[in-house]
Design an enzyme around this catalytic site. Structure first.
Site, PDB file in Angstrom:
ATOM      1  CG  ASN A  69      30.674 -13.781  57.731  1.00 50.60           C
ATOM      2  OD1 ASN A  69      30.996 -14.379  56.709  1.00 50.60           O
ATOM      3  ND2 ASN A  69      29.496 -13.180  57.881  1.00 50.60           N
ATOM      4  CE  LYS A 127      29.872  -9.514  56.695  1.00 43.95           C
ATOM      5  NZ  LYS A 127      28.909  -8.461  56.940  1.00 43.95           N
ATOM      6  CG  HIS A 162      25.199 -13.325  58.307  1.00 45.80           C
ATOM      7  ND1 HIS A 162      24.871 -12.158  57.660  1.00 45.80           N
ATOM      8  CD2 HIS A 162      26.275 -13.041  59.089  1.00 45.80           C
ATOM      9  CE1 HIS A 162      25.729 -11.215  58.023  1.00 45.80           C
ATOM     10  NE2 HIS A 162      26.582 -11.723  58.891  1.00 45.80           N
ATOM     11  CD  GLU A 188      25.842  -9.496  55.348  1.00 45.75           C
ATOM     12  OE1 GLU A 188      26.582 -10.407  54.925  1.00 45.75           O
ATOM     13  OE2 GLU A 188      26.256  -8.568  56.071  1.00 45.75           O
ATOM     14  CD  GLU A 242      26.499 -11.294  63.247  1.00 41.56           C
ATOM     15  OE1 GLU A 242      27.699 -11.004  63.304  1.00 41.56           O
ATOM     16  OE2 GLU A 242      25.951 -11.687  62.213  1.00 41.56           O
ATOM     17  N   GLY A 259      28.370  -4.097  59.489  1.00 41.86           N
ATOM     18  CA  GLY A 259      29.005  -3.437  58.354  1.00 41.86           C
ATOM     19  C   GLY A 259      28.741  -1.940  58.287  1.00 41.86           C
ATOM     20  CB  SER A 278      30.617  -2.219  63.572  1.00 45.75           C
ATOM     21  OG  SER A 278      29.909  -2.027  62.344  1.00 45.75           O
TER      22      SER A 278
HETATM   23  C1  PEP Z   1      29.087 -10.133  60.222  1.00 48.23           C
HETATM   24  O1  PEP Z   1      29.210 -10.249  59.018  1.00 48.23           O
HETATM   25  O2  PEP Z   1      28.623 -11.078  60.854  1.00 48.23           O
HETATM   26  C2  PEP Z   1      29.505  -8.880  60.853  1.00 48.23           C
HETATM   27  C3  PEP Z   1      29.309  -8.744  62.134  1.00 48.23           C
HETATM   28  O3  PEP Z   1      30.096  -7.919  60.042  1.00 48.23           O
HETATM   29  P1  PEP Z   1      30.875  -6.581  60.544  1.00 48.23           P
HETATM   30  O4  PEP Z   1      31.812  -6.996  61.642  1.00 48.23           O
HETATM   31  O5  PEP Z   1      31.595  -6.099  59.340  1.00 48.23           O
HETATM   32  O6  PEP Z   1      29.839  -5.630  61.036  1.00 48.23           O
END
Ligand code: PEP
Length: 251
Positions: free
Chosen positions: A9, A11, A95, A97, A167, A173, A213
């Site tokens: 992703n 973003k 997601h 976000e 997630e 992040g 992460s």
């Molecule tokens: C994501 O954006 O779905 C995500 C898991 O980001 P990150 O790996 O940076 O934590």
């Protein structure tokens, strides 16, 4: 047997040049990988250019969102047909976000999932609890509610198009990854819930990715969990070497 599925992703990152460079780099590095499904999800505006860079590769294209209406007066939104038109296979939906920054509800997410499947896209449906929800012992209740509401009304046939991405919001992040045990506990719970909502065969087929992460150093441990079938990767998917290393760990 569920084939591992690792998706990146991107973003709101890259530009027209670096998006193509990243896609071309991955296509070259991953050309011999056939035992893992791979996808990248660039920003909407770079989908066409990335589609060209990925043409003939084993990396599929995904969008980071999709709207549920087919066309019309929905300023700023993008339909399933538009995404199909630029060669998308997947769409990330729900997601964290978008849930927590933009304010998307379970009901909106459900409409998007349903429209995506009817429109021929494969949803990557994200669920996950906030830190305060985990600390209050509500992880299972929050994730179960998101799964039930997100998949409401979908038949067994249709739900098989979905990949679920667990997630935990506190891990996205932040550099803090869920332990393999924490990830497996929630993945197992989601699979048991799917068995109750559908049946054991549907639950056994649906892939559940972990996201939060994930990076080369923790990929093997996470992917060793019985119910972790892949990863949704943010930051580490922006580096050819890191994303390649993660996928090659799983091959
Ligand atoms: C994501 O954006 O779905 C995500 C898991 O980001 P990150 O790996 O940076 O934590």
């Amino acid at each position: 047997m569920r084939k591992p599925f690792i998706a990146g992703n991107w973003k709101m990152n890259t530009d027209s040049h670096s998006a193509v460079e990243l896609a071309s780099g991955l296509a070259g590095q991953l050309k011999d990988v056939h035992t893992v499904d791979i996808a990248v999800c660039p920003p909407f505006v770079y989908l066409s250019a990335v589609a060209k860079a990925l043409n003939g590769s084993n990396i599929a294209l995904g969008a980071q969102d999709v709207y549920f209406e087919p066309n019309g007066a929905y300023t700023g939104e993008i339909s399933c047909a538009m995404l199909k038109n630029v060669c998308c296979t997947y769409a990330i939906i729900g997601h964290s976000e978008r849930r927590h920054v933009i304010g998307e509800t379970d009901e909106l997410i459900n409409k998007k999932i349903s429209a995506a499947i009817s429109g021929g896209l494969l949803p990557i449906f994200c669920v996950g609890e906030l830190l305060e929800e985990r600390e209050a012992g509500k992880t299972e209740a929050v994730v179960a509610r998101q799964v039930k509401r997100g998949l409401a009304g979908l038949s067994s046939d249709k739900v098989l198009a979905v990949t679920i991405a667990y997630e935990p919001v506190w891990a996205i992040g932040t550099g803090v990854t869920a332990t393999a045990e924490q990830a497996q506990d929630v993945h197992r719970m989601i699979r048991q819930l799917l068995a109750a909502m559908y049946d054991g065969s549907v639950a056994g087929e649906i892939r559940i990715q972990y996201g939060g992460s994930a990076k080369p150093a923790n990929t093997a441990e996470l992917m060793a969990c019985a119910d972790v079938d892949g990863l949704l990767v943010g930051g580490a998917s922006l580096k050819v070497d890191d994303f390649t290393a993660m996928i090659k760990t799983v091959v």
